[in-house]
Motif scaffolding. Structure first.
Motif, PDB file in Angstrom:
ATOM      1  N   UNK A 168      25.022 -46.411 115.339  1.00 14.02           N
ATOM      2  CA  UNK A 168      25.240 -47.788 115.780  1.00 14.02           C
ATOM      3  C   UNK A 168      25.152 -48.775 114.621  1.00 14.02           C
ATOM      4  N   UNK A 169      25.837 -49.904 114.778  1.00 12.86           N
ATOM      5  CA  UNK A 169      25.711 -51.047 113.875  1.00 12.86           C
ATOM      6  C   UNK A 169      25.638 -52.300 114.731  1.00 12.86           C
ATOM      7  N   UNK A 170      24.639 -53.141 114.463  1.00 10.92           N
ATOM      8  CA  UNK A 170      24.419 -54.363 115.234  1.00 10.92           C
ATOM      9  C   UNK A 170      24.001 -55.460 114.267  1.00 10.92           C
ATOM     10  N   UNK A 171      24.584 -56.642 114.438  1.00 12.92           N
ATOM     11  CA  UNK A 171      24.173 -57.801 113.658  1.00 12.92           C
ATOM     12  C   UNK A 171      22.985 -58.479 114.334  1.00 12.92           C
ATOM     13  N   UNK A 184      21.724 -56.902 109.151  1.00 16.05           N
ATOM     14  CA  UNK A 184      22.498 -55.902 109.886  1.00 16.05           C
ATOM     15  C   UNK A 184      21.601 -54.686 110.122  1.00 16.05           C
ATOM     16  N   UNK A 185      21.682 -54.113 111.311  1.00 22.94           N
ATOM     17  CA  UNK A 185      20.885 -52.950 111.703  1.00 22.94           C
ATOM     18  C   UNK A 185      21.798 -51.736 111.860  1.00 22.94           C
ATOM     19  N   UNK A 186      21.333 -50.599 111.364  1.00 22.49           N
ATOM     20  CA  UNK A 186      22.056 -49.340 111.498  1.00 22.49           C
ATOM     21  C   UNK A 186      21.143 -48.299 112.124  1.00 22.49           C
ATOM     22  N   UNK A 187      21.668 -47.530 113.064  1.00 20.17           N
ATOM     23  CA  UNK A 187      20.962 -46.335 113.539  1.00 20.17           C
ATOM     24  C   UNK A 187      21.686 -45.113 113.011  1.00 20.17           C
ATOM     25  N   UNK A 188      20.937 -44.023 112.803  1.00 18.10           N
ATOM     26  CA  UNK A 188      21.538 -42.847 112.179  1.00 18.10           C
ATOM     27  C   UNK A 188      20.627 -41.651 112.397  1.00 18.10           C
ATOM     28  N   UNK A 189      21.162 -40.483 112.102  1.00 18.40           N
ATOM     29  CA  UNK A 189      20.352 -39.262 112.136  1.00 18.40           C
ATOM     30  C   UNK A 189      19.759 -39.070 110.743  1.00 18.40           C
ATOM     31  N   UNK A 221      21.079 -37.898 120.032  1.00 16.58           N
ATOM     32  CA  UNK A 221      20.265 -38.827 119.250  1.00 16.58           C
ATOM     33  C   UNK A 221      20.115 -40.186 119.938  1.00 16.58           C
ATOM     34  N   UNK A 222      20.860 -40.420 121.044  1.00 18.93           N
ATOM     35  CA  UNK A 222      20.815 -41.759 121.644  1.00 18.93           C
ATOM     36  C   UNK A 222      21.419 -42.748 120.675  1.00 18.93           C
ATOM     37  N   UNK A 223      20.557 -43.634 120.107  1.00 20.98           N
ATOM     38  CA  UNK A 223      20.896 -44.456 118.936  1.00 20.98           C
ATOM     39  C   UNK A 223      21.546 -45.804 119.215  1.00 20.98           C
ATOM     40  N   UNK A 224      21.676 -46.238 120.446  1.00 22.78           N
ATOM     41  CA  UNK A 224      22.177 -47.593 120.674  1.00 22.78           C
ATOM     42  C   UNK A 224      21.072 -48.618 120.419  1.00 22.78           C
ATOM     43  N   UNK A 225      21.490 -49.787 119.938  1.00 23.72           N
ATOM     44  CA  UNK A 225      20.594 -50.899 119.637  1.00 23.72           C
ATOM     45  C   UNK A 225      21.112 -52.133 120.354  1.00 23.72           C
ATOM     46  N   UNK A 226      20.207 -52.930 120.915  1.00 25.60           N
ATOM     47  CA  UNK A 226      20.595 -54.208 121.521  1.00 25.60           C
ATOM     48  C   UNK A 226      19.422 -55.176 121.433  1.00 25.60           C
ATOM     49  N   UNK A 227      19.742 -56.463 121.290  1.00 25.53           N
ATOM     50  CA  UNK A 227      18.739 -57.523 121.254  1.00 25.53           C
ATOM     51  C   UNK A 227      18.807 -58.340 122.539  1.00 25.53           C
ATOM     52  N   UNK A 256      17.734 -46.821 121.980  1.00 19.48           N
ATOM     53  CA  UNK A 256      17.711 -45.622 122.820  1.00 19.48           C
ATOM     54  C   UNK A 256      17.528 -44.377 121.959  1.00 19.48           C
ATOM     55  N   UNK A 257      16.763 -43.417 122.478  1.00 19.00           N
ATOM     56  CA  UNK A 257      16.534 -42.136 121.805  1.00 19.00           C
ATOM     57  C   UNK A 257      16.795 -41.026 122.823  1.00 19.00           C
ATOM     58  N   UNK A 258      17.657 -40.088 122.476  1.00 17.38           N
ATOM     59  CA  UNK A 258      17.944 -38.977 123.376  1.00 17.38           C
ATOM     60  C   UNK A 258      16.847 -37.931 123.379  1.00 17.38           C
TER      61      UNK A 258
END
Length: 386
Positions: free
Chosen positions: A95-98, A108-113, A153-159, A168-170
């Motif tokens: 994911x990428x979220x500002x 900027x936020x990044x989720x990753x494995x 991995x889930x990995x969604x981000x929201x504010x 989210x984490x799977x």
């Protein structure tokens, strides 16, 4: 009330100056006709999109690249400063979220494995400042306490409106066998199958439900999830909504609430892959939340967006869910009690990985090819009915 959706077998923007092709076919829905316009092609397994003030779009490619679409063109050079990822199975740059205040703080936020040694990985989140096509001052703000197969991995981000960050984490494909109530997704001492709530810098809010509980991770907001990969905050109510991959059937749309248990794998609507053997003890149990909508068979719910724009006025307030295996975008309406499926959109394009509303009010989506072939980000534009 659970709404079960049973599916039969497959029967020009101010933001991005990409001209609509005159021959582009017109697609029909129950309320709006629309056409599809390519925004950027040549992307490899695009996972997420984020819109920045000023017109840039950031796109993650799962192999580990963060790309920029600027002025209608995909820049050839990826953003520098992206962390190392494990690109294996379902892992990679996700994911990428500002930040909600990106205009002033450029975060900027990044989720990753994240690599954890020996080829293993876990879900992690970093943030950095976006300056001169680079991420600088990159800091790790969350690392999930999980282990398992290279998937889920889930990995969604929201504010949310107050600036709290949800992640989210799977459940990392931990097998549901033996005593289902002892599955890692039911265990508060780890992050398997959890929704996380943090301050924007990674600190734990003191009002999280399990703060101070012995043996529980204080970051946890809700638990008993499988692999939630869609996450959205309702723009009016502030409610947190998530879509969750079920196994062979049983994809879910859930209203995520503080401290609640969403049941995986004790309750659910799916069955084991292949032979279709039962997984769950039941479809419901006291103390475990029921989903608001269920897809049987599964469409592989990949993303979630709640539309607020003016380009498709009859769709305002609708929920849009991307489908990987289902290769569609599903539009649903909600009356506060029951969801109704109104449309199955974009049925001919491929696996829909991400769905976003652009600042221009158009609907953008990314296509994810399992074979890592170049694909595209596209958008839906309304066409006047005659």
């Amino acid at each position: 009330m659970v709404r079960r959706t049973f599916l039969l077998a497959a029967a020009a923007s101010a933001l991005f100056a990409v001209p609509a092709i005159a021959q582009s076919p017109v697609y029909k829905s129950s309320a709006h006709d629309y056409r599809l316009v390519t925004v950027a092609d040549g992307l490899v397994q695009p996972w997420s999109m984020a819109f920045l003030p000023g017109g840039d779009m950031l796109v993650t490619e799962r192999p580990g690249r963060l790309r920029i679409v600027r002025g209608g063109k995909l820049l050839p050079t990826p953003v520098t400063g992206v962390p190392e990822v494990v690109y294996r199975g379902q892992g990679g740059l996700l994911d990428v979220v500002a930040h909600p205040n990106f205009a002033t703080n450029k975060l900027v936020y990044l989720s990753f494995s994240k690599p954890t040694g020996g080829g293993a990985a876990t879900t992690a989140v970093v943030r950095g400042r976006f300056e001169n096509n680079a991420l600088v001052d990159v800091k790790e703000i969350f690392v999930a306490d999980t282990k398992g197969a290279p998937g889920h991995f889930g990995s969604r981000i929201a504010f949310d409106k107050s600036g709290m960050m949800f992640i989210t984490v799977g459940e990392r494909q931990a097998p549901p066998s033996g005593d289902l109530e002892k599955h890692p997704a039911q265990d508060l001492s780890n992050h398997h199958g959890k929704v996380i709530r943090l301050f924007d810098d990674g600190r734990v809010p003191p009002d999280n439900p399990f703060v101070g509980k012995a043996g529980a991770k204080p970051e946890i907001w809700s638990y008993g999830h499988r692999n939630p990969q869609g996450l959205a905050i309702h723009p009016t109510t502030g409610d947190v909504w998530a879509t969750e991959h079920g196994p062979q059937g049983g994809d879910e749309l859930n209203l995520i609430q503080k401290g609640l248990n969403y049941g995986w794998p004790v309750v659910g609507f799916g069955v084991n892959y292949g032979p279709g053997q039962a997984i769950h003890a039941a479809t419901m149990r006291p103390g475990m939340e029921q989903p608001k909508n269920v897809w049987v068979p599964s469409i592989a719910t990949s993303s979630l967006m709640i539309y607020t724009g003016d380009k498709f006025p009859a769709w305002k307030g609708s929920f849009f869910v991307g489908g990987l295996a289902g290769q569609r975008i599903v539009r649903l309406t909600y009356d506060g009690k029951v969801f109704n499926v109104e449309d199955n959109l974009v049925r001919t394009q491929g696996r829909i990985r991400d769905v976003r509303q652009g600042p221009d009010g158009f609907i953008y989506f990314s296509i994810d090819d399992q074979q890592a072939k170049p694909t595209a980000v596209m958008r839906m534009e309304p066409v006047a009915r005659r």
